[in-house]
Design an enzyme around this catalytic site. Structure first.
Site, PDB file in Angstrom:
ATOM      1  N   ILE A 157       0.842  -1.201   0.000  1.00  0.00           N
ATOM      2  CA  ILE A 157       0.000   0.000   0.000  1.00  0.00           C
ATOM      3  C   ILE A 157       0.875   1.249   0.000  1.00  0.00           C
ATOM      4  O   ILE A 157       1.871   1.319   0.736  1.00  0.00           O
ATOM      5  CB  ILE A 157      -0.901   0.030   1.260  1.00  0.00           C
ATOM      6  CG1 ILE A 157      -1.811  -1.190   1.278  1.00  0.00           C
ATOM      7  CG2 ILE A 157      -1.714   1.324   1.337  1.00  0.00           C
ATOM      8  CD1 ILE A 157      -2.430  -1.449   2.625  1.00  0.00           C
ATOM      9  N   HIS A 195       0.549   4.383   1.476  1.00  0.00           N
ATOM     10  CA  HIS A 195      -0.317   4.989   2.489  1.00  0.00           C
ATOM     11  C   HIS A 195      -0.467   6.493   2.248  1.00  0.00           C
ATOM     12  O   HIS A 195       0.478   7.150   1.799  1.00  0.00           O
ATOM     13  CB  HIS A 195       0.277   4.784   3.882  1.00  0.00           C
ATOM     14  CG  HIS A 195       0.311   3.351   4.313  1.00  0.00           C
ATOM     15  ND1 HIS A 195      -0.829   2.651   4.625  1.00  0.00           N
ATOM     16  CD2 HIS A 195       1.339   2.481   4.466  1.00  0.00           C
ATOM     17  CE1 HIS A 195      -0.504   1.402   4.960  1.00  0.00           C
ATOM     18  NE2 HIS A 195       0.803   1.275   4.866  1.00  0.00           N
ATOM     19  N   CYS A 222       4.227 -24.417 -14.685  1.00  0.00           N
ATOM     20  CA  CYS A 222       5.296 -23.712 -15.409  1.00  0.00           C
ATOM     21  C   CYS A 222       6.654 -23.792 -14.718  1.00  0.00           C
ATOM     22  O   CYS A 222       7.678 -23.516 -15.339  1.00  0.00           O
ATOM     23  CB  CYS A 222       4.914 -22.255 -15.657  1.00  0.00           C
ATOM     24  SG  CYS A 222       4.806 -21.257 -14.154  1.00  0.00           S
ATOM     25  N   VAL A 255      28.235  -7.179   2.111  1.00  0.00           N
ATOM     26  CA  VAL A 255      29.183  -6.318   2.832  1.00  0.00           C
ATOM     27  C   VAL A 255      29.488  -6.974   4.176  1.00  0.00           C
ATOM     28  O   VAL A 255      28.582  -7.240   4.975  1.00  0.00           O
ATOM     29  CB  VAL A 255      28.603  -4.898   3.003  1.00  0.00           C
ATOM     30  CG1 VAL A 255      29.484  -4.057   3.927  1.00  0.00           C
ATOM     31  CG2 VAL A 255      28.478  -4.222   1.639  1.00  0.00           C
ATOM     32  N   CYS A 311      -2.000 -22.086  -9.774  1.00  0.00           N
ATOM     33  CA  CYS A 311      -1.258 -23.349  -9.535  1.00  0.00           C
ATOM     34  C   CYS A 311       0.097 -23.089  -8.895  1.00  0.00           C
ATOM     35  O   CYS A 311       0.818 -24.034  -8.593  1.00  0.00           O
ATOM     36  CB  CYS A 311      -1.142 -24.164 -10.818  1.00  0.00           C
ATOM     37  SG  CYS A 311       0.301 -23.775 -11.822  1.00  0.00           S
TER      38      CYS A 311
HETATM   39  C1  LIG Z   1       4.168  -7.102   7.159  1.00  0.00           C
HETATM   40  C2  LIG Z   1       4.620  -5.816   6.518  1.00  0.00           C
HETATM   41  C3  LIG Z   1       3.705  -4.965   5.900  1.00  0.00           C
HETATM   42  C4  LIG Z   1       4.122  -3.773   5.338  1.00  0.00           C
HETATM   43  N1  LIG Z   1       3.245  -3.024   4.613  1.00  0.00           N
HETATM   44  C5  LIG Z   1       3.642  -1.856   4.071  1.00  0.00           C
HETATM   45  C6  LIG Z   1       2.758  -1.099   3.276  1.00  0.00           C
HETATM   46  O1  LIG Z   1       1.664  -1.528   2.953  1.00  0.00           O
HETATM   47  N2  LIG Z   1       3.180   0.119   2.850  1.00  0.00           N
HETATM   48  C7  LIG Z   1       4.403   0.615   3.165  1.00  0.00           C
HETATM   49  O2  LIG Z   1       4.675   1.750   2.816  1.00  0.00           O
HETATM   50  N3  LIG Z   1       5.299  -0.120   3.846  1.00  0.00           N
HETATM   51  C8  LIG Z   1       4.947  -1.350   4.280  1.00  0.00           C
HETATM   52  N4  LIG Z   1       5.836  -2.122   4.953  1.00  0.00           N
HETATM   53  C9  LIG Z   1       7.191  -1.637   5.140  1.00  0.00           C
HETATM   54  C10 LIG Z   1       8.054  -1.822   3.891  1.00  0.00           C
HETATM   55  O3  LIG Z   1       7.864  -3.096   3.327  1.00  0.00           O
HETATM   56  C11 LIG Z   1       9.496  -1.630   4.310  1.00  0.00           C
HETATM   57  O4  LIG Z   1       9.611  -0.383   4.939  1.00  0.00           O
HETATM   58  C12 LIG Z   1      10.473  -1.651   3.140  1.00  0.00           C
HETATM   59  O5  LIG Z   1      10.245  -2.731   2.286  1.00  0.00           O
HETATM   60  C13 LIG Z   1      11.882  -1.712   3.693  1.00  0.00           C
HETATM   61  O6  LIG Z   1      12.758  -1.681   2.607  1.00  0.00           O
HETATM   62  P1  LIG Z   1      14.330  -1.665   2.864  1.00  0.00           P
HETATM   63  O7  LIG Z   1      14.953  -1.470   1.551  1.00  0.00           O
HETATM   64  O8  LIG Z   1      14.656  -0.700   3.941  1.00  0.00           O
HETATM   65  O9  LIG Z   1      14.635  -3.118   3.452  1.00  0.00           O
HETATM   66  P2  LIG Z   1      14.690  -4.519   2.671  1.00  0.00           P
HETATM   67  O10 LIG Z   1      13.662  -4.626   1.634  1.00  0.00           O
HETATM   68  O11 LIG Z   1      14.724  -5.580   3.713  1.00  0.00           O
HETATM   69  O12 LIG Z   1      16.089  -4.448   1.931  1.00  0.00           O
HETATM   70  C14 LIG Z   1      17.313  -4.549   2.612  1.00  0.00           C
HETATM   71  C15 LIG Z   1      18.276  -5.277   1.696  1.00  0.00           C
HETATM   72  O13 LIG Z   1      19.583  -5.265   2.251  1.00  0.00           O
HETATM   73  C16 LIG Z   1      20.218  -6.484   1.928  1.00  0.00           C
HETATM   74  N5  LIG Z   1      21.345  -6.662   2.862  1.00  0.00           N
HETATM   75  C17 LIG Z   1      21.278  -6.866   4.193  1.00  0.00           C
HETATM   76  N6  LIG Z   1      22.513  -6.960   4.702  1.00  0.00           N
HETATM   77  C18 LIG Z   1      23.384  -6.789   3.668  1.00  0.00           C
HETATM   78  C19 LIG Z   1      24.798  -6.792   3.567  1.00  0.00           C
HETATM   79  N7  LIG Z   1      25.593  -6.964   4.634  1.00  0.00           N
HETATM   80  N8  LIG Z   1      25.373  -6.625   2.335  1.00  0.00           N
HETATM   81  C20 LIG Z   1      24.584  -6.442   1.225  1.00  0.00           C
HETATM   82  N9  LIG Z   1      23.241  -6.447   1.285  1.00  0.00           N
HETATM   83  C21 LIG Z   1      22.653  -6.607   2.491  1.00  0.00           C
HETATM   84  C22 LIG Z   1      19.105  -7.503   2.103  1.00  0.00           C
HETATM   85  O14 LIG Z   1      19.370  -8.718   1.425  1.00  0.00           O
HETATM   86  C23 LIG Z   1      17.913  -6.754   1.523  1.00  0.00           C
HETATM   87  O15 LIG Z   1      17.712  -7.023   0.167  1.00  0.00           O
HETATM   88  C24 LIG Z   1       5.462  -3.370   5.470  1.00  0.00           C
HETATM   89  C25 LIG Z   1       6.389  -4.230   6.062  1.00  0.00           C
HETATM   90  C26 LIG Z   1       5.981  -5.467   6.539  1.00  0.00           C
HETATM   91  C27 LIG Z   1       6.974  -6.429   7.065  1.00  0.00           C
END
Ligand SMILES: Cc1cc2nc3c(=O)[nH]c(=O)nc-3n(C[C@H](O)[C@H](O)[C@H](O)COP(=O)(O)OP(=O)(O)OC[C@H]3O[C@@H](n4cnc5c(N)ncnc54)[C@H](O)[C@@H]3O)c2cc1C
Length: 491
Positions: A51, A53, A447, A176, A442
């Site tokens: 979403i 928001h 696939c 990293v 499925c």
């Molecule tokens: C249940 C749930 C519902 C949600 N619903 C919503 C919603 O509807 N709307 C909304 O706005 N937000 C929502 N969120 C929040 C949103 O999904 C997150 O805020 C967002 O996806 C976070 O993104 P990110 O890039 O910070 O983290 P991530 O997507 O976790 O990316 C971090 C990346 O860093 C990589 N990484 C970690 N350590 C290392 C390392 N040492 N070296 C290299 N790579 C590394 C990982 O592999 C990963 O790919 C929700 C979250 C959850 C769990």
């Protein structure tokens, strides 16, 4: 070709890291994005409620409150430029008890402080007219017309692809392991693929952001994973819902949401339970019961008949329950983009703006590039076009005429394009995220083996080497009834 030295290294290819890469690709900078997994968007970005928001829920005094509304506005232009599936369908927070109405008023006030436009309290008649299957006990709701739904992994991928088009380098399967500093200044990173020098590092490592921060001695970030479980339904379900529907929120959660996805599935969830492990993505009977009971309260006709999959995602919750986007105090050139729980997706472009601002305050020169490529070409999306349009594509290239995924109508050409794209899909789930092959009723039963073979053929590897997602997720161990051809033989 890889460089020896970069201006900025971004750790993590989720929505936060991809948004920062996209933002920095607008400037004359050498930028490297490092992701430990074989694809971008494999962390929290792939498992959430999807979403965008409106911004009335977050505390106006927190970074979350300040960035959500800003991000919501920015996203509307970005999705057009980058051809990301998005629909501004609006959301309702639904009150069913007398006491709920005061909560709706509080949310309305909070939304006004956060600058959310178009908010209003709507009555029972309005709600029933617009959501005919809703529980008749409904009394009133907060209507937020600016909320929307998006494909989260494609949002991240699109920003990363556009960043690549504008000169950013992306290295997958590059973890990293340490951050080098000298005289309290960032010097570069150590990875499982060697060392990379840089003057600035942005830590967008999601659930692991506290561990990456510790590499430069920042101890204050403390991520506790909070799990959310879901059911997803097939397109062919008993009834449609038209908006994102929330119950009255609790202190730490927005409650069990019922929402259509952009691809016309129904999504219900999530729960909100702290777990010990950052890798615990298991669904539970207890959690799923909570989800179904919560959704049935909103839609009493709902059954589980058309649900096709369950899954879970983990919120990267810092103990402050806020985003922690700031420069490290002890080391020059290190920016944390941590604690990015919900609304991280909705805030992503605003988070990237703030990260760029912090980098600039630390001395990074942000000189705008000439001739930035603003647009990303829209990939073919067979699942949503008419047979006439499909036939026209097949005239152009006969591989469009070979349908590999029957549930979602995905062609061979779309799968090959995904594998050979700007950020190549190397795994079965990476192909699924880009094309929807395996996302239907499925769930890849038909696939899956063919997608595995296509990946093997395109990458020149054996089918036994093709993974579902991360390391040790190989799909087949050896040849099964000749289906995988001679390459499938175990050695
Ligand atoms: C249940 C749930 C519902 C949600 N619903 C919503 C919603 O509807 N709307 C909304 O706005 N937000 C929502 N969120 C929040 C949103 O999904 C997150 O805020 C967002 O996806 C976070 O993104 P990110 O890039 O910070 O983290 P991530 O997507 O976790 O990316 C971090 C990346 O860093 C990589 N990484 C970690 N350590 C290392 C390392 N040492 N070296 C290299 N790579 C590394 C990982 O592999 C990963 O790919 C929700 C979250 C959850 C769990």
């Amino acid at each position: 070709m890889s460089k020896n030295k970069y201006d900025v290294i971004i750790v993590g290819g989720g929505i936060s890291g991809c948004a920062v890469a996209w933002k920095l690709s607008r400037y004359n900078l050498d930028v490297l994005l490092l992701e430990k997994d074989p694809d971008v968007a494999t962390g929290t970005t792939k498992a959430n409620t999807a979403i965008i928001h409106a911004g009335y829920n977050a505390d106006p005094n927190k970074q979350k409150g300040r960035l959500n509304t800003k991000g919501n506005v920015q996203i509307k232009d970005i999705v057009k430029d980058l051809s990301v599936p998005f629909e501004e369908i609006g959301s309702l927070v639904v009150g069913m008890e007398g006491d709920d109405l005061s909560v709706l008023d509080e949310l309305l006030e909070k939304g006004k402080k956060n600058g959310v436009e178009g908010l209003e309290i709507v009555d029972r008649e309005w709600i029933i007219e617009n959501e005919p299957h809703i529980n008749r006990d409904v009394k009133a709701a907060l209507w937020a017309p600016t909320a929307g739904i998006i494909t989260p992994w494609e949002f991240a991928l699109a920003m990363a692809e556009n960043a690549v088009a504008n000169g950013v380098e992306v290295k997958l399967e590059t973890e990293v392991l340490d951050v080098y500093t000298e005289a309290d200044k960032v010097k570069g990173v150590k990875t499982n693929q060697g060392d990379f020098a840089a003057d600035y590092v942005v830590n967008a490592a999601g659930l692991y952001a506290d561990e990456v921060a510790k590499m430069v001695g920042v101890e204050k970030i403390d991520i506790h994973p909070r799990k959310g479980e879901y059911y997803i339904y097939d397109h062919a379900k008993d009834f449609e819902i038209n908006h994102v529907l929330f119950p009255i929120p609790t202190k730490i959660s927005k409650g069990i949401v019922c929402t259509p996805t952009v691809e016309h599935n129904l999504l219900i969830g999530p729960t909100s339970d702290f777990v010990d492990s950052k890798e615990d993505l298991a669904t539970t009977t207890e959690g799923l019961n909570k989800v179904f009971n919560g959704a049935q309260k909103m839609f009493p006709e709902l059954t589980l008949k058309d649900s096709i999959r369950v899954f879970a995602g983990l919120r990267a919750a810092d103990t402050t329950e806020d985003f922690v986007i700031e420069a490290a105090e002890n080391v020059h050139g290190f920016i944390n983009v941590a604690g990015i729980q919900s609304p991280g997706l909705s805030s992503a472009p605003a988070i990237a703006d703030l990260a760029a601002e912090l980098l600039s305050e630390q001395g990074l020169e942000l000189k705008e590039k000439k001739n930035v490529i603003e647009k990303r070409e829209e990939p073919a999306r067979f699942y949503e076009i008419s047979n006439e349009e499909r036939a026209a594509y097949a005239e152009e290239d006969k591989e469009y005429g070979q349908i590999i995924c029957r549930c979602e109508t995905v062609s061979l050409k779309e799968i090959k394009d995904a594998i050979n794209g700007p950020i190549p899909a190397r795994t079965v789930n990476a192909v699924k995220r880009r094309t929807r092959a395996g996302a239907g009723r499925c769930q890849g039963g038909f696939c899956g083996p063919r997608v595995t073979q296509i990946i093997a053929d395109e990458l020149g590897i054996k089918p036994t080497e093709v993974r579902l997602e991360k390391d040790n997720s190989n799909i087949v161990e050896h040849k099964i009834k000749g289906l995988l051809g001679s390459q499938g033989d175990a050695e």
